[in-house]
Design a protein around this motif. Structure first.
Motif, mmCIF file in Angstrom:
data_model
loop_
_atom_site.group_PDB
_atom_site.id
_atom_site.type_symbol
_atom_site.label_atom_id
_atom_site.label_comp_id
_atom_site.label_asym_id
_atom_site.label_seq_id
_atom_site.Cartn_x
_atom_site.Cartn_y
_atom_site.Cartn_z
ATOM 1 N N ALA A 106 67.186 35.513 19.419
ATOM 2 C CA ALA A 106 66.771 34.120 19.602
ATOM 3 C C ALA A 106 66.714 33.834 21.103
ATOM 4 O O ALA A 106 67.685 34.087 21.820
ATOM 5 C CB ALA A 106 67.739 33.164 18.919
ATOM 6 N N GLU A 107 65.584 33.341 21.575
ATOM 7 C CA GLU A 107 65.382 33.113 23.008
ATOM 8 C C GLU A 107 65.174 31.631 23.300
ATOM 9 O O GLU A 107 64.510 30.917 22.536
ATOM 10 C CB GLU A 107 64.122 33.866 23.473
ATOM 11 C CG GLU A 107 64.168 35.363 23.242
ATOM 12 C CD GLU A 107 64.390 36.140 24.509
ATOM 13 O OE1 GLU A 107 64.903 35.545 25.486
ATOM 14 O OE2 GLU A 107 64.042 37.323 24.527
ATOM 15 N N TRP A 108 65.709 31.197 24.428
ATOM 16 C CA TRP A 108 65.408 29.867 24.964
ATOM 17 C C TRP A 108 64.994 30.040 26.411
ATOM 18 O O TRP A 108 65.663 30.727 27.180
ATOM 19 C CB TRP A 108 66.616 28.937 24.890
ATOM 20 C CG TRP A 108 66.613 27.856 25.938
ATOM 21 C CD1 TRP A 108 67.448 27.751 27.017
ATOM 22 C CD2 TRP A 108 65.697 26.756 26.040
ATOM 23 N NE1 TRP A 108 67.133 26.656 27.782
ATOM 24 C CE2 TRP A 108 66.054 26.013 27.194
ATOM 25 C CE3 TRP A 108 64.614 26.317 25.277
ATOM 26 C CZ2 TRP A 108 65.373 24.872 27.596
ATOM 27 C CZ3 TRP A 108 63.932 25.176 25.670
ATOM 28 C CH2 TRP A 108 64.313 24.465 26.815
ATOM 29 N N SER A 109 63.864 29.441 26.800
ATOM 30 C CA SER A 109 63.443 29.520 28.193
ATOM 31 C C SER A 109 62.898 28.185 28.666
ATOM 32 O O SER A 109 61.951 27.651 28.078
ATOM 33 C CB SER A 109 62.360 30.589 28.387
ATOM 34 O OG SER A 109 61.963 30.614 29.756
ATOM 35 N N PRO A 110 63.478 27.654 29.744
ATOM 36 C CA PRO A 110 62.975 26.405 30.324
ATOM 37 C C PRO A 110 61.973 26.632 31.453
ATOM 38 O O PRO A 110 61.455 25.670 32.018
ATOM 39 C CB PRO A 110 64.252 25.767 30.870
ATOM 40 C CG PRO A 110 65.063 26.942 31.318
ATOM 41 C CD PRO A 110 64.755 28.061 30.362
ATOM 42 N N THR A 111 61.707 27.886 31.810
ATOM 43 C CA THR A 111 60.935 28.156 33.027
ATOM 44 C C THR A 111 59.682 29.006 32.808
ATOM 45 O O THR A 111 58.594 28.624 33.230
ATOM 46 C CB THR A 111 61.818 28.857 34.059
ATOM 47 O OG1 THR A 111 62.440 30.003 33.446
ATOM 48 C CG2 THR A 111 62.899 27.913 34.586
ATOM 49 N N VAL A 112 59.828 30.182 32.168
ATOM 50 C CA VAL A 112 58.689 31.083 32.001
ATOM 51 C C VAL A 112 58.674 31.622 30.574
ATOM 52 O O VAL A 112 59.660 31.514 29.837
ATOM 53 C CB VAL A 112 58.745 32.271 32.989
ATOM 54 C CG1 VAL A 112 58.651 31.791 34.425
ATOM 55 C CG2 VAL A 112 59.998 33.112 32.782
ATOM 56 N N VAL A 113 57.559 32.217 30.188
ATOM 57 C CA VAL A 113 57.456 32.863 28.886
ATOM 58 C C VAL A 113 58.489 33.991 28.823
ATOM 59 O O VAL A 113 58.609 34.779 29.766
ATOM 60 C CB VAL A 113 56.035 33.429 28.674
ATOM 61 C CG1 VAL A 113 55.967 34.278 27.400
ATOM 62 C CG2 VAL A 113 55.008 32.301 28.615
ATOM 63 N N PRO A 114 59.272 34.083 27.746
ATOM 64 C CA PRO A 114 60.249 35.172 27.632
ATOM 65 C C PRO A 114 59.593 36.543 27.789
ATOM 66 O O PRO A 114 58.437 36.741 27.389
ATOM 67 C CB PRO A 114 60.814 34.984 26.217
ATOM 68 C CG PRO A 114 60.627 33.524 25.934
ATOM 69 C CD PRO A 114 59.332 33.163 26.598
ATOM 70 N N ALA A 163 61.844 32.047 19.389
ATOM 71 C CA ALA A 163 61.753 31.684 20.798
ATOM 72 C C ALA A 163 61.416 30.202 20.908
ATOM 73 O O ALA A 163 60.515 29.707 20.228
ATOM 74 C CB ALA A 163 60.686 32.514 21.509
ATOM 75 N N ILE A 164 62.157 29.507 21.761
ATOM 76 C CA ILE A 164 61.879 28.110 22.074
ATOM 77 C C ILE A 164 61.590 28.038 23.567
ATOM 78 O O ILE A 164 62.376 28.532 24.384
ATOM 79 C CB ILE A 164 63.066 27.190 21.734
ATOM 80 C CG1 ILE A 164 63.509 27.391 20.278
ATOM 81 C CG2 ILE A 164 62.680 25.726 21.965
ATOM 82 C CD1 ILE A 164 64.786 26.652 19.932
ATOM 83 N N MET A 165 60.465 27.452 23.922
ATOM 84 C CA MET A 165 60.081 27.312 25.323
ATOM 85 C C MET A 165 59.902 25.840 25.650
ATOM 86 O O MET A 165 59.374 25.076 24.836
ATOM 87 C CB MET A 165 58.763 28.046 25.588
ATOM 88 C CG MET A 165 58.843 29.557 25.431
ATOM 89 S SD MET A 165 57.197 30.317 25.343
ATOM 90 C CE MET A 165 56.722 29.843 23.668
ATOM 91 N N CYS A 166 60.329 25.456 26.830
ATOM 92 C CA CYS A 166 60.068 24.108 27.301
ATOM 93 C C CYS A 166 58.558 23.919 27.436
ATOM 94 O O CYS A 166 57.821 24.875 27.737
ATOM 95 C CB CYS A 166 60.761 23.884 28.639
ATOM 96 S SG CYS A 166 60.442 22.249 29.363
ATOM 97 N N GLU A 167 58.088 22.717 27.218
ATOM 98 C CA GLU A 167 56.659 22.430 27.358
ATOM 99 C C GLU A 167 56.146 22.825 28.735
ATOM 100 O O GLU A 167 54.978 23.225 28.894
ATOM 101 C CB GLU A 167 56.394 20.945 27.094
ATOM 102 C CG GLU A 167 54.928 20.560 27.105
ATOM 103 C CD GLU A 167 54.699 19.099 26.776
ATOM 104 O OE1 GLU A 167 53.618 18.577 27.134
ATOM 105 O OE2 GLU A 167 55.600 18.459 26.171
ATOM 106 N N SER A 168 57.008 22.732 29.740
ATOM 107 C CA SER A 168 56.590 23.101 31.091
ATOM 108 C C SER A 168 56.173 24.563 31.187
ATOM 109 O O SER A 168 55.328 24.930 32.019
ATOM 110 C CB SER A 168 57.719 22.832 32.093
ATOM 111 O OG SER A 168 58.853 23.627 31.798
ATOM 112 N N VAL A 169 56.741 25.423 30.325
ATOM 113 C CA VAL A 169 56.424 26.852 30.343
ATOM 114 C C VAL A 169 54.954 27.089 30.030
ATOM 115 O O VAL A 169 54.276 27.883 30.686
ATOM 116 C CB VAL A 169 57.323 27.622 29.352
ATOM 117 C CG1 VAL A 169 56.854 29.067 29.207
ATOM 118 C CG2 VAL A 169 58.773 27.565 29.806
ATOM 119 N N ILE A 170 54.459 26.411 28.995
ATOM 120 C CA ILE A 170 53.070 26.657 28.608
ATOM 121 C C ILE A 170 52.077 25.884 29.478
ATOM 122 O O ILE A 170 50.876 26.171 29.451
ATOM 123 C CB ILE A 170 52.844 26.328 27.116
ATOM 124 C CG1 ILE A 170 53.138 24.853 26.827
ATOM 125 C CG2 ILE A 170 53.721 27.228 26.250
ATOM 126 C CD1 ILE A 170 52.788 24.425 25.408
#
Length: 275
Positions: A106-114, A163-170
């Protein structure tokens, strides 16, 4: 670049090359030449020669093929895993060793695509920005090592991956329009896989316990769970049960606040069409 660890005075890459040469020369039917092995592996003789001399890269599908040809029961795969681990700085190696053995990630990223979801172009842009003086060969090796990690999601029995990414990542432009469009398309394809769940945490979500950095939760075949946290130049493995439980709960909170996989895919698709 990370330095490869030595065993008996040889790095994993050197031991891989030596093993190729030794098994080729000791082939039971007759001495197998580099040309013979090249034909069996559908590679060039020069590529086999480079691998035996420990000159990178090693194609990701080659270790399993060599184990099949020589009947070595995973020897080349294990050596290749060591090479892959040593391609990363020391603080990341424990994670690289645990990742292929995980049954759930399980991944969490607030900055870049895992990393497990990055395209070659996206990874190259990140590495180039982080190491502006690196040579093209050094960057190619780093990108190759990152993409090789993704084999864990492509096997016959991949882990349950979330994987959960912050909207800022995309929305963040990494590598230019073409690179980002390709990356967004790759995310959509990954999200369509039955063993993967991809979500976007919208800007409208409330503050949460993982806002400070990225995190990965890895669960092994024995049920043991560890958490890997990462900063700009540091990484740490957390295995203490209370801390793992706390961070896992924080991940659950982020999951609940994130858009559904379907809504996340719609957002990614809309951004891709705008790019």
């Amino acid at each position: 670049m990370a330095e490869e660890r030595e065993v008996d005075g040889r790095t994993p890459r050197e031991r891989f090359g030596d093993a190729v040469r030794e098994h080729r020369e000791l082939w039971p039917e007759c001495r197998m030449t580099q040309s013979d092995l090249a034909r069996r592996t559908r590679m060039s003789k020069s590529a086999i020669s480079r691998i035996e001399r420990a000159v990178p890269p090693i194609p990701s599908g080659l270790p399993a093929l060599l184990d099949e040809i020589f009947g070595t029961d995973g020897t080349f795969k294990r050596l290749y895993d060591e090479i892959r681990a040593d391609a990363f700085p020391v603080q990341y190696r424990q994670r690289m060793e645990a990742e292929p053995k995980a049954v759930a990630i399980a991944e969490w990223s607030p900055t870049v695509v895992p990393g497990l979801l990055q395209t070659a172009g996206y990874a190259h842009a990140l590495f180039r920005a982080g190491a502006p003086r690196a040579s093209d060969q050094e960057l190619a090796l780093k990108v190759g090592a990152r993409l090789a990690r993704q084999d864990v999601l492509r096997g016959s029995s991949p882990p349950d991956f979330s994987a959960i990414m912050c909207e800022s990542v995309i929305r963040r432009n990494i590598g230019g329009r073409a690179v980002m469009r390709d990356q967004l398309a790759s995310l959509l394809a990954a999200g369509a896989q039955h063993t993967n769940v991809l979500q976007v945490l919208p800007f409208t979500a409330e503050t949460h316990g993982l806002v400070d950095g990225s995190m990965s939760i890895l669960t092994g075949t024995d049920g043991a769970t560890v958490v890997y946290t990462e900063g700009i130049k540091s990484g740490a493995i957390i295995s203490e049960s209370a801390a793992v439980r706390h961070l896992s709960r924080s991940y659950d909170v982020v999951t609940a606040a994130a858009l559904s996989p379907e809504a996340s895919a719609r957002m990614i698709r809309e951004l891709m069409e705008e790019t």
